[in-house]
Motif scaffolding. Structure first.
Motif, PDB file in Angstrom:
ATOM      1  N   UNK A  18       0.838  -1.201   0.000  1.00 18.86           N
ATOM      2  CA  UNK A  18       0.000   0.000   0.000  1.00 18.86           C
ATOM      3  C   UNK A  18       0.870   1.247   0.000  1.00 18.86           C
ATOM      4  N   UNK A  19       1.935   1.244   0.791  1.00 14.11           N
ATOM      5  CA  UNK A  19       2.854   2.392   0.811  1.00 14.11           C
ATOM      6  C   UNK A  19       3.465   2.613  -0.569  1.00 14.11           C
ATOM      7  N   UNK A  20       3.825   1.545  -1.231  1.00 15.72           N
ATOM      8  CA  UNK A  20       4.400   1.648  -2.574  1.00 15.72           C
ATOM      9  C   UNK A  20       3.377   2.215  -3.552  1.00 15.72           C
ATOM     10  N   UNK A  21       2.116   1.782  -3.437  1.00 16.90           N
ATOM     11  CA  UNK A  21       1.067   2.290  -4.320  1.00 16.90           C
ATOM     12  C   UNK A  21       0.819   3.780  -4.081  1.00 16.90           C
ATOM     13  N   UNK A  22       0.810   4.195  -2.809  1.00 20.06           N
ATOM     14  CA  UNK A  22       0.627   5.616  -2.497  1.00 20.06           C
ATOM     15  C   UNK A  22       1.774   6.426  -3.073  1.00 20.06           C
ATOM     16  N   UNK A  23       2.978   5.947  -2.889  1.00 20.90           N
ATOM     17  CA  UNK A  23       4.148   6.653  -3.431  1.00 20.90           C
ATOM     18  C   UNK A  23       4.091   6.740  -4.949  1.00 20.90           C
ATOM     19  N   UNK A  24       3.659   5.685  -5.610  1.00 23.07           N
ATOM     20  CA  UNK A  24       3.557   5.687  -7.068  1.00 23.07           C
ATOM     21  C   UNK A  24       2.593   6.768  -7.540  1.00 23.07           C
ATOM     22  N   UNK A  25       1.458   6.893  -6.872  1.00 20.44           N
ATOM     23  CA  UNK A  25       0.476   7.920  -7.237  1.00 20.44           C
ATOM     24  C   UNK A  25       1.043   9.315  -7.017  1.00 20.44           C
ATOM     25  N   UNK A  26       1.690   9.517  -5.875  1.00 23.02           N
ATOM     26  CA  UNK A  26       2.255  10.835  -5.554  1.00 23.02           C
ATOM     27  C   UNK A  26       3.360  11.194  -6.540  1.00 23.02           C
ATOM     28  N   UNK A  27       4.221  10.245  -6.859  1.00 25.05           N
ATOM     29  CA  UNK A  27       5.312  10.527  -7.788  1.00 25.05           C
ATOM     30  C   UNK A  27       4.789  10.811  -9.193  1.00 25.05           C
ATOM     31  N   UNK A  28       3.708  10.152  -9.574  1.00 26.75           N
ATOM     32  CA  UNK A  28       3.159  10.329 -10.918  1.00 26.75           C
ATOM     33  C   UNK A  28       2.465  11.674 -11.085  1.00 26.75           C
ATOM     34  N   UNK A  29       1.996  12.263 -10.002  1.00 26.65           N
ATOM     35  CA  UNK A  29       1.266  13.522 -10.097  1.00 26.65           C
ATOM     36  C   UNK A  29       2.109  14.741  -9.773  1.00 26.65           C
ATOM     37  N   UNK A  30       3.399  14.600  -9.742  1.00 29.26           N
ATOM     38  CA  UNK A  30       4.235  15.756  -9.411  1.00 29.26           C
ATOM     39  C   UNK A  30       4.026  16.862 -10.435  1.00 29.26           C
ATOM     40  N   UNK A  31       4.079  18.096  -9.978  1.00 32.69           N
ATOM     41  CA  UNK A  31       3.793  19.229 -10.846  1.00 32.69           C
ATOM     42  C   UNK A  31       5.053  19.962 -11.290  1.00 32.69           C
ATOM     43  N   UNK A  32       6.073  19.980 -10.462  1.00 29.87           N
ATOM     44  CA  UNK A  32       7.312  20.686 -10.794  1.00 29.87           C
ATOM     45  C   UNK A  32       8.302  19.684 -11.374  1.00 29.87           C
ATOM     46  N   UNK A  33       8.653  19.829 -12.628  1.00 29.95           N
ATOM     47  CA  UNK A  33       9.524  18.877 -13.291  1.00 29.95           C
ATOM     48  C   UNK A  33      10.960  18.902 -12.815  1.00 29.95           C
ATOM     49  N   UNK A  34      11.384  19.937 -12.107  1.00 31.00           N
ATOM     50  CA  UNK A  34      12.781  20.062 -11.702  1.00 31.00           C
ATOM     51  C   UNK A  34      13.089  19.411 -10.365  1.00 31.00           C
ATOM     52  N   UNK A  35      12.080  19.228  -9.543  1.00 27.75           N
ATOM     53  CA  UNK A  35      12.320  18.704  -8.195  1.00 27.75           C
ATOM     54  C   UNK A  35      11.744  17.304  -8.060  1.00 27.75           C
ATOM     55  N   UNK A  36      12.454  16.460  -7.315  1.00 29.31           N
ATOM     56  CA  UNK A  36      11.973  15.111  -7.026  1.00 29.31           C
ATOM     57  C   UNK A  36      11.055  15.158  -5.817  1.00 29.31           C
ATOM     58  N   UNK A  37      10.113  14.265  -5.786  1.00 35.14           N
ATOM     59  CA  UNK A  37       9.150  14.206  -4.692  1.00 35.14           C
ATOM     60  C   UNK A  37       9.397  12.924  -3.905  1.00 35.14           C
ATOM     61  N   UNK A  38       9.403  13.035  -2.581  1.00 37.83           N
ATOM     62  CA  UNK A  38       9.578  11.881  -1.692  1.00 37.83           C
ATOM     63  C   UNK A  38       8.444  11.870  -0.676  1.00 37.83           C
ATOM     64  N   UNK A  39       8.036  10.678  -0.280  1.00 30.28           N
ATOM     65  CA  UNK A  39       7.008  10.527   0.738  1.00 30.28           C
ATOM     66  C   UNK A  39       7.551   9.626   1.834  1.00 30.28           C
ATOM     67  N   UNK A  40       7.672  10.166   3.044  1.00 29.58           N
ATOM     68  CA  UNK A  40       8.128   9.402   4.202  1.00 29.58           C
ATOM     69  C   UNK A  40       6.936   9.120   5.099  1.00 29.58           C
ATOM     70  N   UNK A  41       6.773   7.854   5.469  1.00 28.73           N
ATOM     71  CA  UNK A  41       5.695   7.472   6.370  1.00 28.73           C
ATOM     72  C   UNK A  41       6.308   7.265   7.739  1.00 28.73           C
ATOM     73  N   UNK A  42       5.844   8.013   8.716  1.00 32.27           N
ATOM     74  CA  UNK A  42       6.402   7.945  10.058  1.00 32.27           C
ATOM     75  C   UNK A  42       5.439   7.253  10.988  1.00 32.27           C
TER      76      UNK A  42
END
Length: 75
Positions: free
Chosen positions: A51-75
């Motif tokens: 599930x964490x991998x699926x959430x990350x996949x969705x978040x990474x696919x919807x990034x809006x700024x092409x210059x910056x990488x997006x990361x999601x940390x689950x705490x």
């Protein structure tokens, strides 16, 4: 992006009022930190992290700024 993460996670957890998403922007990346109730951590991570991998996949696919990488940390 914070609203997207909150929307996805809200449907998975038992305590949606405990969801906290914080954003930290750096030069080359944007990091989102997701905090949930201790009882909901397993639901957000899922079996073998699926599930964490699926959430990350969705978040990474919807990034809006092409210059910056997006990361999601689950705490």
């Amino acid at each position: 992006m914070k609203a997207l993460i909150e929307t996805i996670v809200t449907s998975l957890v038992d305590y949606p009022e405990d969801i906290i998403v914080t954003e930290k922007e750096e030069e080359t990346k944007i990091v989102y930190h997701l905090q949930v109730n201790g009882e909901d951590v397993g639901k957000v991570i899922g079996k073998n992290g699926r599930i964490a991998k699926a959430i990350r996949t969705i978040v990474y696919a919807t990034k809006t700024d092409g210059n910056k990488r997006i990361y999601l940390d689950i705490m």
